[in-house]
Design a protein around this motif. Structure first.
Motif, PDB file in Angstrom:
ATOM      1  N   ARG A  41     -54.441  93.323  66.299  1.00 29.38           N
ATOM      2  CA  ARG A  41     -53.415  92.378  65.839  1.00 29.38           C
ATOM      3  C   ARG A  41     -52.785  92.867  64.533  1.00 29.38           C
ATOM      4  O   ARG A  41     -51.561  92.777  64.349  1.00 29.38           O
ATOM      5  N   ALA A  74     -59.111  89.132  69.171  1.00 32.62           N
ATOM      6  CA  ALA A  74     -58.234  89.322  70.324  1.00 32.62           C
ATOM      7  C   ALA A  74     -59.037  89.893  71.480  1.00 32.62           C
ATOM      8  O   ALA A  74     -59.853  90.795  71.296  1.00 32.62           O
ATOM      9  N   GLN A 115     -55.429  90.161  75.711  1.00 25.86           N
ATOM     10  CA  GLN A 115     -54.479  89.803  74.656  1.00 25.86           C
ATOM     11  C   GLN A 115     -53.941  91.035  73.946  1.00 25.86           C
ATOM     12  O   GLN A 115     -52.753  91.101  73.610  1.00 25.86           O
TER      13      GLN A 115
END
Length: 754
Positions: free
Chosen positions: A518, A559, A563
């Motif tokens: 992320r 995550a 994802q």
């Protein structure tokens, strides 16, 4: 027991049998599908109790008389057996069958015993563990071995079946649906149930399309490198190994067995037997899948290949802060996906080999993923010049900065490439960030010692003026600079035990923190506007984005693997929108079609004993949809043969250059390739570019429609406009019917013909 009681039992039994018969006859009769009713039943499935419609099953082959038509298309019929949950797909034109179970004609020769015999017969096999016991071992079971029951329901275009495992306590729902050219099998995680045991993985209809060797011309298609074939062995032994690899590579958050095999970059597999074949495409949940293949002799008399869906993976639970002490266990939470789907494209007749399989996958990329045909470049095929700006090496007191190519020198290289006859140059500039190639994180602004941001702007403008473009190489997966506010405790990638993960520089004993996916995506997204302002036309991602997926258990950036896949796709789409090009080094195919260029795409396989032959499945699927290169021309293992393979595979030329002499980088931490000085390679690169342009210039947007061997060491690639390129790897001339191919050379034939 009284006569009255006995009579009552008999009456009830007869009534039940009559009712069952009526239901069976109504199921077998032609029907009109009610899509609305099916949708309503599916929507309410989560709250619908399981009601078995079959008796406990014996381990056996299905009875042919029990199959009934459940769906059909213009080309195919789908037949199902509500007693075993198995199915058949029948060709309307030829009557050829693809079965979800072993061919009964060869079953008598099956020598497997015990649980593996029922594994091969069962529609579902699974692996599980008792997570409540630290001493528990993984166990293998299947639906037939447990004498399971099922609930069967017809749906529009197919059927739904829920398998109940009475011993292990699992319940697995799946759907099978027919389309015009394929059948699709989906496992529905939403309805999956566990009892006291923890599911690790399962295989659905693992013997679909399986075939014994028995003299047939056949093979398993594996996503090893660009594609590889494991041919049927006429005399299979009992010591065959199996293939089992994660789709899109290993997840670093878990335990991974070390092998010498290449990562499976493509979500595909296939099997050919005689004049029929299939190619399986994982279209949902593939981030949680492995591909499992067993040649005849490894696990039964059949050659078979399937998807193995992962629900939990082993990991190392550390018990000290350094992550060195601990034990192996399995994750408690299971991975979930909306569906885990395999689409089997079915082929028969003459076009059943890997080129036809690749064509089906290419059409899937177009129809389902939005890939589009390329626009050819009128000024010649693209040439990719990777230029190394700078790197670091060990100094007396601190690291020394090595300048390889300044932005001004890069302009000079482009000028000389043009003078040598190389056109359409895409410049990929690496190591431009502060402190060069071995410095990761906070990439902008560019280091002033190689020209700074203004130098990048001027280089981008110069590249455009010569009909080319400037891309920047970027690795957002590592950070050893702490620039951009990065702090590894908060922003580093963590495995399931909470341990921070590190990588090492190739030529330095330094651990570099790996970045939370992320965080990496946020950092890359944040750079796009500034890169666009500088005139940068694209980004070549390396190190992870577009090529690898790892779950992150960092609580600030948590995550899942699925994802991470979606985050990367969104970033790559933004890169295309804001800059024009999103590219990735050694990309995995989940990055398509957002990625329109794959750099250094594998053109060779792992040389596993399991595999017999490498084939350009990936290149056949990609050519005309995306550009790709093979290994840099000045880093090839076998200079002549590797160049010929580029011709055979339709790969564009790429070289890695520096303006500085090659020995300058002899002690560099990351860039220590032995021959990079551009003037040493200028004449060679120009000569190869001219020959590749001659071969590929007219087919830049054309699909490859056929490929194969004309003789040992002689390969033929055919494009959709009829152009043939015949490559001779041998040291003697190859003579065709009306042409000759010199040794270690190629010829181009327009319009086809052998």
């Amino acid at each position: 027991m009284s006569k009255r009681t006995i009579g009552l039992i008999v009456t009830v039994s007869v009534a039940c049998l009559l009712l069952a018969g009526l239901l069976w006859q109504s199921w077998r009769q032609p029907y009109a599908d009610d899509g609305v009713a099916d949708a309503a039943r599916l929507a309410n499935n989560a709250s619908t109790p399981f009601v078995a419609t079959s008796a406990p099953i014996e381990s056996r082959l299905p009875e042919q008389a029990d199959f009934a038509l459940v769906a059909e298309s213009e080309q195919l019929r789908l037949l199902a057996d509500p007693q075993t949950g198995h199915f058949q797909v029948e060709s309307k034109s030829s009557g050829v069958l693809w079965r979800s179970y072993p061919d009964p004609a060869g079953w008598e020769a099956e020598s497997s015993g015990g649980v593996w015999r029922s594994n091969l017969l069962s529609p579902l096999m699974l692996e599980f563990i008792d997570a409540s016991s630290s001493k528990s071992q993984t166990k293998l079971s299947n639906w037939m071995e447990e004498r399971g029951t099922l609930a069967f329901e017809r749906l529009a275009g197919g059927f739904r079946v829920t398998f109940d495992f009475p011993v292990s306590g699992f319940r697995v729902p799946l759907e099978v649906r027919l389309a015009e050219e394929h059948v699709e099998v989906s496992i529905l995680d939403e309805g999956l149930r566990e009892g006291e045991l923890s599911l690790l993985n399962l295989k659905a209809y693992p013997l679909f399309g399986a075939a014994p060797s028995d003299g047939r011309d056949g093979y398993l298609l594996l996503p090893d490198g660009p594609g590889a074939l494991a041919r049927f062995d006429a005399n299979p032994s009992q010591d065959k190994s199996i293939y089992r690899e994660s789709v899109y590579g290993d997840d670093l958050a878990f335990y991974n067995e070390e092998t010498n095999r290449s990562d499976a970059k493509m979500p595909i597999f296939g099997l050919k037997s005689g004049t029929q074949s299939f190619v399986g495409v994982l279209t949902g949940g593939e981030a949680y899948a492995k591909l499992f293949a067993a040649p005849a002799g490894a696990l039964g008399v059949n050659n078979w290949i399937t998807a193995e869906w992962q629900y939990r993976i082993k990991f190392f639970q550390s018990t000290d802060r350094r992550g060195e002490e601990g034990f192996y266990t399995f994750s408690k939470e299971r991975f979930t996906a909306p569906s885990r789907t395999v689409r089997y494209y079915l082929l028969e007749g003459e076009a059943v080999d890997y080129p036809a399989m690749a064509a089906k996958y290419r059409q899937y990329l177009i129809d389902e993923r939005g890939a589009a045909r390329l626009q050819p470049q009128a000024d010649g095929i693209p040439f990719y010049a990777d230029l190394i700006a700078a790197d670091l090496q060990q100094g007396a007191l601190w690291d020394d900065y090595i300048v390889g190519t300044t932005t001004a020198q890069a302009q000079q290289i482009l000028s000389e490439l043009e003078q040598a006859g190389i056109r359409s140059v895409t410049t990929i500039y690496h190591g431009w960030q502060r402190y060069g190639y071995s410095s990761y994180g906070g990439l902008l602004p560019a280091d002033r010692r190689i020209g700074g941001d203004e130098g990048l702007r001027e280089l981008a403008a110069y590249a455009r003026s010569r009909g080319g473009a400037l891309w920047l190489g970027a690795n957002y997966a590592l950070n050893n600079s702490r620039r951009g506010g990065f702090w590894n405790l908060n922003d580093g990638l963590r495995n399931l035990s909470g341990t921070l993960l590190y990588d090492k520089l190739p030529n330095k004993d330094e651990e570099v923190p790996m970045v939370s996916p992320r965080y990496a995506v946020r950092e890359a997204e944040g750079d796009l506007a500034e890169l666009a302002e500088l005139g940068i036309a694209g980004v070549l991602h390396s190190g992870g984005i577009g090529s690898g997926l790892s779950t992150d258990f960092n609580s600030r950036n948590r995550a899942s693997r699925e994802q991470v896949l979606q985050l990367q796709r969104e970033l790559l789409a933004s890169t295309r929108q804001q800059l024009g090009i999103a590219a990735a080094e050694q990309a995995s195919f989940y990055a398509l079609p957002e990625v329109t260029h794959i750099h250094r795409l594998a053109d060779d396989y792992s040389y596993d004993l399991f595999v017999d032959e490498v084939v350009p499945f990936a290149q056949i699927a990609l050519h005309g949809l995306a550009t790709y290169t093979s290994e840099w021309g000045n880093l090839r293992d076998d200079y002549k043969s590797d160049f010929l393979r580029s011709v055979e595979y339709g790969a564009y030329p790429a070289y890695v250059f520096t303006a500085a002499p090659s020995e300058t980088f002899r002690k560099a931490y990351s860039v220590w390739y032995y021959s990079m000085h551009y003037r040493d390679w200028l004449d060679t690169a120009a000569a190869q570019y001219a020959r590749l342009d001659e071969a590929l210039g007219g087919v830049q947007d054309r699909f490859i429609v056929d490929h194969g061997s004309l003789a040992p060491g002689v390969k033929r690639t055919v494009y959709e406009d009829g152009r043939e390129i015949i490559v001779n790897y041998n040291t003697a001339t190859y003579r065709g019917e009306s042409y000759e191919v010199p040794p270690q050379d190629f010829v181009i034939r327009e319009g086809g013909g052998r």
